[in-house]
Structure formats: structure tokens, C-alpha cells
Design an enzyme around this catalytic site. Structure first.
Site, PDB file in Angstrom:
ATOM      1  CB  SER A  90      -0.476   0.193   1.025  1.00 53.26           C
ATOM      2  OG  SER A  90      -1.742  -0.790   1.131  1.00 53.26           O
TER       3      SER A  90
HETATM    4  N1  SAH Z   1      -0.631  -5.163   3.271  1.00 51.12           N
HETATM    5  C1  SAH Z   1       0.569  -5.877   2.580  1.00 51.12           C
HETATM    6  C2  SAH Z   1      -0.098  -6.533   1.282  1.00 51.12           C
HETATM    7  C3  SAH Z   1      -1.471  -5.834   0.832  1.00 51.12           C
HETATM    8  S1  SAH Z   1      -2.162  -6.921  -1.178  1.00 51.12           S
HETATM    9  C4  SAH Z   1       1.609  -5.165   1.865  1.00 51.12           C
HETATM   10  O1  SAH Z   1       0.958  -3.340   2.072  1.00 51.12           O
HETATM   11  O2  SAH Z   1       1.860  -5.638   1.402  1.00 51.12           O
HETATM   12  C5  SAH Z   1      -3.426  -7.707   0.023  1.00 51.12           C
HETATM   13  C6  SAH Z   1      -2.883  -8.431   0.793  1.00 51.12           C
HETATM   14  O3  SAH Z   1      -3.807  -9.110   0.781  1.00 51.12           O
HETATM   15  C7  SAH Z   1      -2.192 -10.293  -0.276  1.00 51.12           C
HETATM   16  O4  SAH Z   1      -1.560 -10.019   0.144  1.00 51.12           O
HETATM   17  C8  SAH Z   1      -3.537 -10.390  -0.819  1.00 51.12           C
HETATM   18  O5  SAH Z   1      -2.606 -12.571  -1.186  1.00 51.12           O
HETATM   19  C9  SAH Z   1      -3.883 -11.264   1.022  1.00 51.12           C
HETATM   20  N2  SAH Z   1      -4.952 -11.052   1.004  1.00 51.12           N
HETATM   21  C10 SAH Z   1      -6.189 -11.278  -0.312  1.00 51.12           C
HETATM   22  N3  SAH Z   1      -7.152 -11.562   0.455  1.00 51.12           N
HETATM   23  C11 SAH Z   1      -6.917 -12.595   2.043  1.00 51.12           C
HETATM   24  C12 SAH Z   1      -7.778 -13.718   2.497  1.00 51.12           C
HETATM   25  N4  SAH Z   1      -8.880 -13.849   2.505  1.00 51.12           N
HETATM   26  N5  SAH Z   1      -6.552 -14.173   3.531  1.00 51.12           N
HETATM   27  C13 SAH Z   1      -5.375 -13.924   3.112  1.00 51.12           C
HETATM   28  N6  SAH Z   1      -4.545 -13.195   2.376  1.00 51.12           N
HETATM   29  C14 SAH Z   1      -5.141 -12.238   1.872  1.00 51.12           C
END
Ligand code: SAH
Length: 220
Positions: A70
Site C-alpha cells: 500500500s
Molecule cells: N499490506 C500488505 C499487502 C497488501 S495487498 C502490504 O502492504 O504489502 C493484500 C494482501 O491480502 C495480498 O497479499 C493478498 O494475497 C492478501 N489476501 C487477499 N485475500 C486474503 C485472504 N482471504 N486471507 C489472507 N490474505 C488475503
């Protein structure tokens, strides 16, 4: 390696301070502890080598597997909204590269983070090992189910959007707890802050419009 494993010659210290001053302070992030955490955690250790020079820029960046780290402002805004205290237990859904997790862990007592994509789970874990924080617990799985064995949580941060807050997450919020999540569809979302009052009722407040990746069912 210590808890704040920042070398004296951290070549990214200045871009990081500029990020805080130009992207966060100017946009009204006020919580000094949040600003301090963003000044301290080396964001460049969480991005792909190809994006190193863009680590402190005012935007999200790809982290692989169609996911993104983000924008710094969104990380700060979500963290500030949760009003974390040093004893708080926090659940984070969507570990990704682990950057948001590290920021939360600077402010809270303990952070439980869940990721559904195995490769990102490993990457996030490896990144967090580099900065050596000891109040973070990680799990590979479907974050929509929460972490019932560790519930309830004082705060829950969901880093992926859905049309509403998953029921299990709502249930795992402690009385007085805060939950932040982007709510909407692929066209656009709003960052919404929910509060559970001591009687168990939930109120909500819209913070800003935003764009996140979707909260996906199951693991993969
Ligand atoms: N906050 C993190 C990732 C943001 S992107 C950063 O800044 O790097 C959102 C993340 O949520 C991704 O890694 C995606 O794989 C994860 N995600 C999506 N659905 C999910 C679920 N049901 N359970 C766990 N993680 C999930």
C-alpha cells in the site's frame, strides 16, 4: 541483531524522512507514534529490488502475484485510525510484503498476521526477519475466517476489499475494538472504520475513497 536493526549508514534515512514530512504530515497524519514508526521502519527492505529506488514514493508498488504494498499514506492513515496502545493485540489480514505488519508491531503489543498466498507468506516472513521484531505471529490461511484461537482482538486491519466485513472478523473484535477495511467492489472502495462499543454494537465511519486488491476466498 537488535530490535531496531538500522545501520548508522542507512542510505534511505533521508528519503524516509521526506516521505513522512511530504506525504504524511501535509495530509494531516498527526499521531506522533505513527509518524515515528514510519520514520523508523525501513520500507525499502520490503519492496522488490526492481522498485528499490521507488520505495519511498507516494504510491503503491507491485509485490508480485498481482498484489501491492500500500501507499505510505494509506498505511499511516489505517494505522492512526486504529488508535493502538502498547498492550493491544492486533489481527492483520493480508500480510503481503509485511511492511504494514511491521508498522503495527511498533505500536501494538502483539500482531497476528494472515496471508493466503504461500509465496507471499514466505516473502513477508523473510522481510520481517530482516528487521527482527519479536511481537509478530504469522499464519498461512484464509484471513476471512480470522484467528479464533487468539480472539478477541483490540484491533483488526483488513488490507484487501470486500463488499462487507466478514462475519467472523466482526465476531472476533473485542468490546471497544476497532476494525478498518476497504469496503466496496472492483470499481472502487471506501476505507471504513468500525468500532465495537462495550455493549457489542458496531458503529462505522467513512474515512476516504481508496483502491485495494480483493479479499479472496481460500488459500492459493
Ligand atoms: N499490506 C500488505 C499487502 C497488501 S495487498 C502490504 O502492504 O504489502 C493484500 C494482501 O491480502 C495480498 O497479499 C493478498 O494475497 C492478501 N489476501 C487477499 N485475500 C486474503 C485472504 N482471504 N486471507 C489472507 N490474505 C488475503
Amino acid at each position: 541483531m537488535g530490535k531496531n536493526n538500522l545501520s548508522l549508514t542507512d542510505e534511505y534515512r533521508r528519503p524516509r524522512e521526506r516521505m513522512v514530512d511530504e506525504q504524511l504530515v501535509t495530509r494531516n497524519i498527526k499521531d506522533l507514534k505513527v509518524l515515528e514508526a514510519m520514520r523508523t521502519v525501513p520500507r525499502h527492505l520490503f519492496v522488490e529490488d526492481a522498485f528499490l529506488v521507488r520505495a519511498y514514493q507516494d504510491s503503491p508498488l507491485p509485490i508480485g502475484h498481482g498484489q501491492t504494498i500500500s501507499q505510505p499514506y494509506i498505511v499511516a492513515l489505517m494505522t492512526e485510525a486504529l488508535e493502538l496502545g502498547p498492550q493491544d493485540r492486533v489481527l492483520e489480514i493480508g500480510l503481503g510484503c509485511g511492511y504494514q505488519t511491521a508498522i503495527l508491531a511498533k505500536l501494538a503489543g502483539k500482531v497476528y498476521a494472515i496471508e493466503r498466498i504461500a509465496a507471499l507468506f514466505e516473502k513477508g516472513r523473510a522481510n520481517l526477519m530482516k528487521i527482527g521484531m519479536d511481537n509478530i505471529v504469522l499464519k498461512l490461511g484464509d484471513g476471512r475466517l480470522g484467528w479464533p484461537q487468539e480472539a478477541p482482538f483490540d484491533a483488526i486491519l483488513v488490507a484487501a476489499y470486500g463488499i462487507s466485513v466478514p462475519e467472523r472478523l466482526r465476531e472476533q473484535l473485542a468490546p471497544g475494538g476497532r476494525l478498518i477495511m476497504p469496503v466496496g467492489d472492483s470499481q472502487g472502495q471506501q476505507l471504513i472504520l468500525y468500532r465495537r462499543d462495550p455493549r457489542g454494537m458496531v458503529t462505522s465511519q467513512v474515512l476516504v475513497g481508496c483502491r485495494f486488491v480483493p479479499l479472496v476466498e481460500g488459500t492459493g
